[in-house]
Design a protein around this motif. Structure first.
Motif, PDB file in Angstrom:
ATOM      1  N   GLU A 215      -4.858  -4.746  -4.403  1.00  0.00           N
ATOM      2  CA  GLU A 215      -5.416  -3.536  -3.809  1.00  0.00           C
ATOM      3  C   GLU A 215      -6.068  -2.612  -4.838  1.00  0.00           C
ATOM      4  O   GLU A 215      -6.803  -1.689  -4.459  1.00  0.00           O
ATOM      5  CB  GLU A 215      -4.323  -2.762  -3.062  1.00  0.00           C
TER       6      GLU A 215
ATOM      7  N   CYS B 201      -1.496  -4.699   4.652  1.00  0.00           N
ATOM      8  CA  CYS B 201      -2.519  -5.730   4.498  1.00  0.00           C
ATOM      9  C   CYS B 201      -1.904  -7.127   4.598  1.00  0.00           C
ATOM     10  O   CYS B 201      -2.580  -8.131   4.372  1.00  0.00           O
ATOM     11  CB  CYS B 201      -3.254  -5.555   3.171  1.00  0.00           C
TER      12      CYS B 201
ATOM     13  N   LEU C 296       0.839  -1.202   0.000  1.00  0.00           N
ATOM     14  CA  LEU C 296       0.000   0.000   0.000  1.00  0.00           C
ATOM     15  C   LEU C 296       0.872   1.251   0.000  1.00  0.00           C
ATOM     16  O   LEU C 296       1.908   1.287   0.678  1.00  0.00           O
ATOM     17  CB  LEU C 296      -0.885   0.015   1.249  1.00  0.00           C
TER      18      LEU C 296
ATOM     19  N   HIS D 108      -4.415  -2.171   6.932  1.00  0.00           N
ATOM     20  CA  HIS D 108      -4.065  -0.974   6.157  1.00  0.00           C
ATOM     21  C   HIS D 108      -3.428   0.089   7.063  1.00  0.00           C
ATOM     22  O   HIS D 108      -3.602   1.289   6.843  1.00  0.00           O
ATOM     23  CB  HIS D 108      -5.268  -0.405   5.403  1.00  0.00           C
TER      24      HIS D 108
END
Length: 388
Positions: free
Chosen positions: A127, A91, A84, A337
């Motif tokens: 994602e 994640c 991310l 996250h």
């Protein structure tokens, strides 16, 4: 024979931990995971898997196969490894990729006796534009009997549901003008976006409680004294199943068209990310995995939790029996996250989750390879669900 899987995991566990930690320290965003992909692919090659990269025309996707040369089921383990932005592996995809890789390698050591084949699929960009969507559409799973993936979490949960999701962009074009001197000569594209938001907010009262609609305005003008001639809104629209989502999306698009009519702007609607279908857990497969996880892990496995997120594993579950359970990292309340979630993956608890997850996946694959009645039950349930 299952005790041999434990021994095979033990032989490679340090390598799995090292790879997972390396991914944590070197996070790569979706469709940019070149080093991450290569790390896992090279490890599979070392264990006699035949590896091809660039699967479904995605440079960071791969397919690795170990074929016993004997007839039998084909088991697929799915590996994710995208990170991310600004968070890294918040994640836990560093664990997902190595769990699936480890399970595939461990089970490959027994498959020459059982027959069948083991496939590890590298599936980038979960994602955003998840590779599993293209793989599901382009036949990657056409000869697979069962597909499995395990996601890290705060605690362990059985495989459950996810929401179908469309990512929709609304681009309005108007006409710029001086906002004070000659506003009557302008067409305000931002007003269209504002009316779109208002209309969607009015719609919320008239949809089922599982629906989630949330959006942003990435472009809405540059200066307060200039009538914006371009404005863009992006929304995720989610619902419990694809058929109802399609109905909600139709209504949202009608609202968008009405907003354009109200202001005189023109409208272009597009999808800015791939669409995800809802996850349909194969309960027979899930039950067997849960049995195995309870044998390998000292922590409880809770019933499937309500999920309001969306995953590209949902698309896989529409074409092949599939599960997507969660394995806990012994930290209840841990939020995905986040940097805290990423950091937990490299702790002792994170490493233990990797070991337990890989072993449970391998044990479940072994059950499918050796129990024809189990495979038949899995397939019959899948066919019933597909006809609904």
């Amino acid at each position: 024979m299952k005790n041999l899987l434990d021994k095979e995991i033990e032989k490679i566990i340090q390598s799995l931990w090292d790879m997972s930690d390396h991914l944590y320290e070197n996070p790569e965003l979706g469709n940019q995971e070149y080093q991450s992909m290569q790390l896992l692919a090279d490890f599979l090659k070392e264990h006699d898997f035949v590896v091809e990269t660039g699967t479904v025309d995605l440079p960071t996707a791969f397919k690795a196969e170990y074929n016993s040369g004997k007839p039998g089921p084909r088991i697929a383990y799915l590996a994710e490894y995208d990170a991310l932005p600004g968070v890294g592996h918040g994640c836990g995809h560093n664990l997902i990729g190595t769990m699936s890789t480890g399970a595939g390698v461990a089970l490959s050591k027994l498959v020459n006796e059982t027959g069948g084949s083991i496939v590890v699929l590298g599936t980038p960009a979960e994602e955003t534009n998840g590779a599993k969507v293209a793989m599901s559409e382009q036949g990657t799973f056409s000869d697979i009997d069962a597909a499995m993936i395990v996601h890290p979490g705060d605690v362990s949960y059985e495989s459950g549901e996810s929401l179908a999701m469309d990512a929709i962009q609304f681009s309005y074009s108007g006409k710029s003008a001086h906002a004070a001197a000659s506003p009557e000569k302008g067409i305000n594209a931002l007003d269209s976006v504002i009316q779109l938001f208002n209309g969607i907010n009015a719609l919320r009262q008239h949809v089922t409680s599982d629906v989630r609609i949330h959006g942003v305005i990435p472009e809405g003008g540059q200066a307060a004294n200039v009538v914006p001639d371009k404005a863009i809104a992006q929304f995720y629209v989610r619902a419990k199943n694809r058929s109802y989502l399609d109905e909600v999306v139709r209504k949202v698009k009608q609202i968008a068209e009405g907003a354009a009519l109200m202001t005189g702007a023109s409208l272009e609607i597009s999808n800015y990310e791939l669409s995800y279908d809802n996850m349909i857990t194969n309960e027979a497969l899930s039950k067997k995995f849960t049995e195995n996880l309870k044998k390998t892990s000292s922590y409880p496995v809770l019933p499937a939790k309500d999920s309001y997120g969306s995953i590209d594993m949902g698309n896989v579950s529409q074409v092949v029996p599939a599960i997507h359970p969660y394995i806990g990292m012994n930290k209840p309340g841990l939020i995905p996250h986040t940097k805290e979630f990423a950091d937990q993956t490299i702790t002792g608890d994170g490493h233990q989750a990797l070991r337990d997850g890989a072993l449970s996946l391998a044990m479940t694959g072994y059950d499918i390879l050796t129990d024809a009645d189990l495979l038949r039950t899995i397939q019959e349930e899948f066919e019933i669900n597909r006809m609904k």
